[in-house]
Structures are given as structure tokens and as C-alpha cells.
Scaffold this motif. Sequence first.
Motif, PDB file in Angstrom:
ATOM      1  N   ASN A 114       1.815  -1.387   2.138  1.00 43.69           N
ATOM      2  CA  ASN A 114       2.324  -1.182   0.781  1.00 43.69           C
ATOM      3  C   ASN A 114       3.417  -0.121   0.730  1.00 43.69           C
ATOM      4  O   ASN A 114       4.391  -0.263  -0.008  1.00 43.69           O
ATOM      5  CB  ASN A 114       1.185  -0.838  -0.176  1.00 43.69           C
ATOM      6  N   ARG A 115       3.276   0.938   1.509  1.00 43.72           N
ATOM      7  CA  ARG A 115       4.323   1.974   1.551  1.00 43.72           C
ATOM      8  C   ARG A 115       5.632   1.396   2.074  1.00 43.72           C
ATOM      9  O   ARG A 115       6.706   1.680   1.546  1.00 43.72           O
ATOM     10  CB  ARG A 115       3.889   3.135   2.441  1.00 43.72           C
ATOM     11  N   LYS A 119       9.344   0.851   0.028  1.00 43.78           N
ATOM     12  CA  LYS A 119      10.644   1.312   0.523  1.00 43.78           C
ATOM     13  C   LYS A 119      11.666   0.184   0.547  1.00 43.78           C
ATOM     14  O   LYS A 119      12.826   0.375   0.210  1.00 43.78           O
ATOM     15  CB  LYS A 119      10.505   1.916   1.919  1.00 43.78           C
ATOM     16  N   VAL A 120      11.231  -0.993   0.954  1.00 41.99           N
ATOM     17  CA  VAL A 120      12.140  -2.144   1.009  1.00 41.99           C
ATOM     18  C   VAL A 120      12.681  -2.467  -0.381  1.00 41.99           C
ATOM     19  O   VAL A 120      13.859  -2.774  -0.542  1.00 41.99           O
ATOM     20  CB  VAL A 120      11.427  -3.388   1.595  1.00 41.99           C
ATOM     21  N   PHE A 121      11.832  -2.363  -1.402  1.00 41.43           N
ATOM     22  CA  PHE A 121      12.210  -2.773  -2.754  1.00 41.43           C
ATOM     23  C   PHE A 121      12.494  -1.602  -3.690  1.00 41.43           C
ATOM     24  O   PHE A 121      12.562  -1.778  -4.895  1.00 41.43           O
ATOM     25  CB  PHE A 121      11.122  -3.675  -3.350  1.00 41.43           C
ATOM     26  N   GLU A 122      12.702  -0.400  -3.155  1.00 44.63           N
ATOM     27  CA  GLU A 122      12.877   0.774  -4.006  1.00 44.63           C
ATOM     28  C   GLU A 122      14.101   0.681  -4.914  1.00 44.63           C
ATOM     29  O   GLU A 122      14.122   1.260  -5.992  1.00 44.63           O
ATOM     30  CB  GLU A 122      12.901   2.061  -3.174  1.00 44.63           C
ATOM     31  N   ASP A 123      15.119  -0.065  -4.519  1.00 45.33           N
ATOM     32  CA  ASP A 123      16.330  -0.192  -5.334  1.00 45.33           C
ATOM     33  C   ASP A 123      16.240  -1.281  -6.395  1.00 45.33           C
ATOM     34  O   ASP A 123      17.168  -1.467  -7.167  1.00 45.33           O
ATOM     35  CB  ASP A 123      17.543  -0.470  -4.436  1.00 45.33           C
ATOM     36  N   SER A 129       3.657  -4.626  -4.362  1.00 45.66           N
ATOM     37  CA  SER A 129       2.503  -4.394  -3.495  1.00 45.66           C
ATOM     38  C   SER A 129       2.432  -5.572  -2.531  1.00 45.66           C
ATOM     39  O   SER A 129       3.193  -6.538  -2.658  1.00 45.66           O
ATOM     40  CB  SER A 129       1.215  -4.289  -4.312  1.00 45.66           C
ATOM     41  N   SER A 130       1.513  -5.499  -1.602  1.00 43.71           N
ATOM     42  CA  SER A 130       1.365  -6.590  -0.639  1.00 43.71           C
ATOM     43  C   SER A 130       1.078  -7.914  -1.345  1.00 43.71           C
ATOM     44  O   SER A 130       1.453  -8.979  -0.863  1.00 43.71           O
ATOM     45  CB  SER A 130       0.261  -6.253   0.354  1.00 43.71           C
TER      46      SER A 130
END
Length: 183
Positions: A114-115, A119-123, A129-130
Motif C-alpha cells: 500500500n505504501r 507513492k505511484v499515485f501521489e500526483d 490501496s491494494s
Amino acid sequence: MRSYKITPKPSEKIDLNILKEHCDSLDLSNNDDLNFWLYCQISRRLGLRSIDILNLKVENISFKKGRVVLIEKKTKKKVNAPLPAVVLEHINRNREYVIWNEKYTCRVSLMTINRRLKKVFEDTDTNVSSHSIRKACASKVYASTGNNIIKAMEFLNHTSPITTKNYLGISAAEKEELYSILD
């Protein structure tokens, strides 16, 4: 004193292309990147629940047939699904579990996955979530089958189309669009 249950914001559907592009840029010689890549490849291709992916054992994989065979933890239903050669070639057959943390010699945790996803979708300003990957798979199957909810239901191993309908959801913008049809 009264206790209050805090309900987290539900995960949202995500753009699987963003996930694919990110995975394509990972260094697969790095164990952490390889584990995340394996998780994402299996998740976005099979739409499995996180618990089933993280508990996936090498013995559940038929390398000759290119398939994964398992019993879902939540539903106790059987899954027999294809795994592409590119995924199979990156699975270490000498381990017990497919996704394995070499540093701590244990399975990778859901929190770790999940972390990385956040990070991948922070923008994108998306609550990720998974489970978002499973929802995105459901939407993609639904759309690509001409909005056939039964096929999406079968893909997800749901018992009821109502459960699948809840997965698919409908955004406020989509609802507004439906109102305009009646204009």
C-alpha cells in the motif's frame, strides 16, 4: 466513555496504465522492486484480492501450463487462471512464497504494498490501496465485455451481481451524465 469507529475513505478505482508504466520502469534486479512488480503484475492481470496474492505459494503455480491454481481465502472458491510467461520467468522457484522479502526472510506485508501504491499515485489525488487494482480490473472487464455484469462477476468470483455492481460504483460526474440522457 464512548468509542467511535473511524471508517476510512474507500479506495478508488485507478488508471491501470499509470501502474503499468511505473512497473515497466522498475529495476527487477532489486528485490523490493521485483516484489512490487510481481504483486502488480499478478494483481492487474488476475484481479485477485491482496491476501490471495501475498499468500500465493510457488507450489500454486504450474510453470508448464502457465497457470496459477489456488483457493481464495475469503470465498473458498477455486481460481485457475493464466499467468503470462514474463511473470513466470521472474518467480524464484526456490522460495515458498512468490512474493518474498529477502532482507527479513518473510512474506511482504500489505502495508508495504500500500505504501508503494500511494507513492505511484501521489500526483493523482486518488485514495489508493491494494484493493484499488481489483476495482480497476473489475471496471476494465465490465467495459470491455460491453457492460456485461455477469462476466465481471464471474471474473471476480463474486456470488452476486450486486456485489460486483458495488465494486463498479458510479461517480457523481457519471450520474450527472445519466440525468442528461433524460433531458
